[in-house]
Scaffold this active site. Structure first.
Site, PDB file in Angstrom:
ATOM      1  N   THR A 144      -2.891  35.774   4.329  1.00 62.70           N
ATOM      2  CA  THR A 144      -2.298  37.108   4.323  1.00 62.70           C
ATOM      3  C   THR A 144      -0.852  37.050   4.802  1.00 62.70           C
ATOM      4  O   THR A 144      -0.294  35.953   4.992  1.00 62.70           O
ATOM      5  CB  THR A 144      -3.201  38.096   5.114  1.00 62.70           C
ATOM      6  OG1 THR A 144      -2.693  39.418   4.951  1.00 62.70           O
ATOM      7  CG2 THR A 144      -3.290  37.762   6.590  1.00 62.70           C
ATOM      8  N   GLY A 199       7.834  43.878  -3.195  1.00 58.53           N
ATOM      9  CA  GLY A 199       7.433  42.695  -2.429  1.00 58.53           C
ATOM     10  C   GLY A 199       6.319  41.930  -3.133  1.00 58.53           C
ATOM     11  O   GLY A 199       6.101  42.080  -4.340  1.00 58.53           O
ATOM     12  N   GLY A 229       8.202  49.775  -4.346  1.00 58.00           N
ATOM     13  CA  GLY A 229       8.176  48.535  -3.572  1.00 58.00           C
ATOM     14  C   GLY A 229       8.297  47.343  -4.511  1.00 58.00           C
ATOM     15  O   GLY A 229       7.889  47.425  -5.679  1.00 58.00           O
ATOM     16  N   SER A 278      -7.314  41.996  11.012  1.00 62.99           N
ATOM     17  CA  SER A 278      -7.922  41.671   9.718  1.00 62.99           C
ATOM     18  C   SER A 278      -9.421  41.993   9.668  1.00 62.99           C
ATOM     19  O   SER A 278     -10.167  41.674  10.582  1.00 62.99           O
ATOM     20  CB  SER A 278      -7.729  40.189   9.395  1.00 62.99           C
ATOM     21  OG  SER A 278      -8.440  39.890   8.201  1.00 62.99           O
ATOM     22  N   LYS A 283       1.686  34.219   1.897  1.00 61.00           N
ATOM     23  CA  LYS A 283       1.114  34.111   0.547  1.00 61.00           C
ATOM     24  C   LYS A 283       1.985  33.275  -0.400  1.00 61.00           C
ATOM     25  O   LYS A 283       1.476  32.609  -1.291  1.00 61.00           O
ATOM     26  CB  LYS A 283       0.876  35.505  -0.043  1.00 61.00           C
ATOM     27  CG  LYS A 283      -0.263  36.251   0.651  1.00 61.00           C
ATOM     28  CD  LYS A 283      -0.540  37.581  -0.023  1.00 61.00           C
ATOM     29  CE  LYS A 283      -1.517  38.388   0.806  1.00 61.00           C
ATOM     30  NZ  LYS A 283      -1.890  39.653   0.172  1.00 61.00           N
TER      31      LYS A 283
HETATM   32  P1  NDP Z   1       6.277  42.484   1.473  1.00 66.33           P
HETATM   33  O1  NDP Z   1       6.880  42.259   2.811  1.00 66.33           O
HETATM   34  O2  NDP Z   1       6.289  41.393   0.481  1.00 66.33           O
HETATM   35  O3  NDP Z   1       7.027  43.771   0.786  1.00 66.33           O
HETATM   36  C1  NDP Z   1       7.180  44.974   1.486  1.00 66.33           C
HETATM   37  C2  NDP Z   1       7.774  46.040   0.578  1.00 66.33           C
HETATM   38  O4  NDP Z   1       7.762  47.271   1.315  1.00 66.33           O
HETATM   39  C3  NDP Z   1       9.231  45.803   0.172  1.00 66.33           C
HETATM   40  O5  NDP Z   1       9.445  46.337  -1.112  1.00 66.33           O
HETATM   41  C4  NDP Z   1      10.006  46.577   1.249  1.00 66.33           C
HETATM   42  O6  NDP Z   1      11.286  47.004   0.826  1.00 66.33           O
HETATM   43  C5  NDP Z   1       9.102  47.778   1.382  1.00 66.33           C
HETATM   44  N1  NDP Z   1       9.203  48.500   2.647  1.00 66.33           N
HETATM   45  C6  NDP Z   1       8.828  48.083   3.873  1.00 66.33           C
HETATM   46  N2  NDP Z   1       9.013  49.069   4.782  1.00 66.33           N
HETATM   47  C7  NDP Z   1       9.513  50.135   4.103  1.00 66.33           C
HETATM   48  C8  NDP Z   1       9.907  51.447   4.476  1.00 66.33           C
HETATM   49  N3  NDP Z   1       9.817  51.876   5.743  1.00 66.33           N
HETATM   50  N4  NDP Z   1      10.385  52.259   3.515  1.00 66.33           N
HETATM   51  C9  NDP Z   1      10.461  51.867   2.243  1.00 66.33           C
HETATM   52  N5  NDP Z   1      10.105  50.626   1.806  1.00 66.33           N
HETATM   53  C10 NDP Z   1       9.631  49.776   2.741  1.00 66.33           C
HETATM   54  O7  NDP Z   1       4.794  43.018   1.766  1.00 66.33           O
HETATM   55  P2  NDP Z   1       3.534  42.956   0.797  1.00 66.33           P
HETATM   56  O8  NDP Z   1       3.931  43.377  -0.576  1.00 66.33           O
HETATM   57  O9  NDP Z   1       2.842  41.659   0.937  1.00 66.33           O
HETATM   58  O10 NDP Z   1       2.567  44.063   1.474  1.00 66.33           O
HETATM   59  C11 NDP Z   1       2.850  45.433   1.358  1.00 66.33           C
HETATM   60  C12 NDP Z   1       1.647  46.269   1.809  1.00 66.33           C
HETATM   61  O11 NDP Z   1       0.515  46.007   0.997  1.00 66.33           O
HETATM   62  C13 NDP Z   1       1.207  46.018   3.254  1.00 66.33           C
HETATM   63  O12 NDP Z   1       1.056  47.275   3.861  1.00 66.33           O
HETATM   64  C14 NDP Z   1      -0.139  45.332   3.088  1.00 66.33           C
HETATM   65  O13 NDP Z   1      -1.002  45.614   4.174  1.00 66.33           O
HETATM   66  C15 NDP Z   1      -0.648  45.944   1.797  1.00 66.33           C
HETATM   67  N6  NDP Z   1      -1.662  45.140   1.102  1.00 66.33           N
HETATM   68  C16 NDP Z   1      -2.905  45.677   0.847  1.00 66.33           C
HETATM   69  C17 NDP Z   1      -3.870  44.949   0.195  1.00 66.33           C
HETATM   70  C18 NDP Z   1      -5.228  45.526  -0.035  1.00 66.33           C
HETATM   71  O14 NDP Z   1      -6.151  44.763  -0.328  1.00 66.33           O
HETATM   72  N7  NDP Z   1      -5.431  46.828   0.041  1.00 66.33           N
HETATM   73  C19 NDP Z   1      -3.608  43.574  -0.290  1.00 66.33           C
HETATM   74  C20 NDP Z   1      -2.269  43.111  -0.017  1.00 66.33           C
HETATM   75  C21 NDP Z   1      -1.350  43.876   0.662  1.00 66.33           C
HETATM   76  P3  NDP Z   1      12.609  46.046   1.027  1.00 66.33           P
HETATM   77  O15 NDP Z   1      12.506  45.032  -0.077  1.00 66.33           O
HETATM   78  O16 NDP Z   1      13.743  46.970   0.845  1.00 66.33           O
HETATM   79  O17 NDP Z   1      12.499  45.458   2.395  1.00 66.33           O
END
Ligand code: NDP
Length: 260
Positions: free
Chosen positions: A57, A120, A118, A14, A61
């Site tokens: 994080t 998530g 995505g 982080s 969350k």
């Molecule tokens: P979540 O775990 O809530 O969601 C992850 C998402 O990514 C899901 O839709 C999942 O799909 C998908 N996914 C994961 N791996 C793969 C893959 N190999 N191929 C395709 N889809 C994939 O995570 P978050 O939404 O909390 O975080 C996602 C990203 O955002 C992280 O990399 C995080 O570091 C980044 N982030 C950046 C921020 C910034 O300030 N720049 C702030 C917050 C987050 P499925 O549902 O099918 O599993």
């Protein structure tokens, strides 16, 4: 002295302590910002109460939202919080991720349509950020079980994205490309979408992901998640310290990110 922390798992990577401590020094606040590796979300409230505030994080969350005594409107709508403040033993929850995202895409905001890859937690924050901007949205994911969180929005699996449709802005919110060289969905799908798009944004920061590389090769304007990270930090700092010179906070955090 007030003590703040970023809480998550993993947490060693982080950048928040570096960013906040530099701003704390610049504003002469009597405070320190540390990091905490939390193993079990059940202990979040107990640990949080030993601090004056925290950024939360992955993967806590949603729990951060649940444990709050008072929730900002964005936290209620998004269902997750990344900024918690402790006042008189009560927990106040905010979401600055969506604000950071809006600031980061200011230049792209005249887009009329967007495709969010995505579904998530981050996708939820981004949908909330974009929903009042008059932008037509489609959320696509590799699996459908998360679509229940987007019941007011159009959702589909990657293979069902209508390739004839134009998306001015394409946003990767998945972790694909974070610790690997994967695209969020097939190259064929992305290349067909990019033919009609103008902007690509990736929430991942600090590296050129395969998603952004492909977008660049297809002549899109691209941006990674660094500014989103910095601006969510700026908004959190404002909340923690009641300091509102955003440009000064941003400068301190930006310097912290690049000074080592
Ligand atoms: P979540 O775990 O809530 O969601 C992850 C998402 O990514 C899901 O839709 C999942 O799909 C998908 N996914 C994961 N791996 C793969 C893959 N190999 N191929 C395709 N889809 C994939 O995570 P978050 O939404 O909390 O975080 C996602 C990203 O955002 C992280 O990399 C995080 O570091 C980044 N982030 C950046 C921020 C910034 O300030 N720049 C702030 C917050 C987050 P499925 O549902 O099918 O599993």
């Amino acid at each position: 002295m007030r003590i703040f922390s970023v809480i998550g798992n993993p947490i060693v990577h982080s950048k928040s302590p570096r960013m906040h401590n530099n701003a704390i020094a610049l504003f002469n606040e009597n405070a320190v910002y540390t990091r905490y590796l939390l193993q079990d979300g059940k202990n979040l409230k107990k640990i949080l109460l030993s601090f004056d505030g925290a950024n939360i994080t992955i993967p806590f969350k949603e729990i951060a939202c649940e444990i709050a005594d008072f929730k900002d409107e964005s936290v209620i709508k998004i269902g997750s919080a990344n900024t918690l403040v402790v006042k008189n033993g009560l927990v106040y929850a905010y979401n600055t991720d969506y604000l950071g995202f809006l600031k980061a895409i200011e230049k792209f905001i005249n887009a009329k349509s967007a495709l969010i890859l995505g579904a998530g937690g981050t996708a939820k924050a981004l949908v909330y950020a974009l929903e009042n901007k008059n932008i037509e949205l489609l959320v696509a994911n590799r699996s459908s079980y998360r679509f229940k969180d987007f019941f007011n929005y159009e959702c589909c699996l990657y293979e069902n994205i209508p390739l004839h449709r134009q998306f001015d802005l394409v946003i990767n919110t998945t972790s694909a490309g974070l610790n690997d060289e994967n695209l969020p969905c097939s190259k064929f799908i992305l290349e067909n979408i990019f033919k009609k798009s103008s902007f690509a944004f990736d929430v991942i920061y600090g590296k050129e992901t395969p998603f952004l590389k492909l977008a660049k090769e297809n002549n899109l304007q691209v941006k990674d998640g660094t500014d989103m990270l910095l601006w969510q930090g700026v908004y959190a700092f404002e909340i923690f310290f009641n300091q509102h010179d955003q440009e000064k906070i941003y400068k301190a955090m930006y310097e912290a990110l690049y000074m080592y």
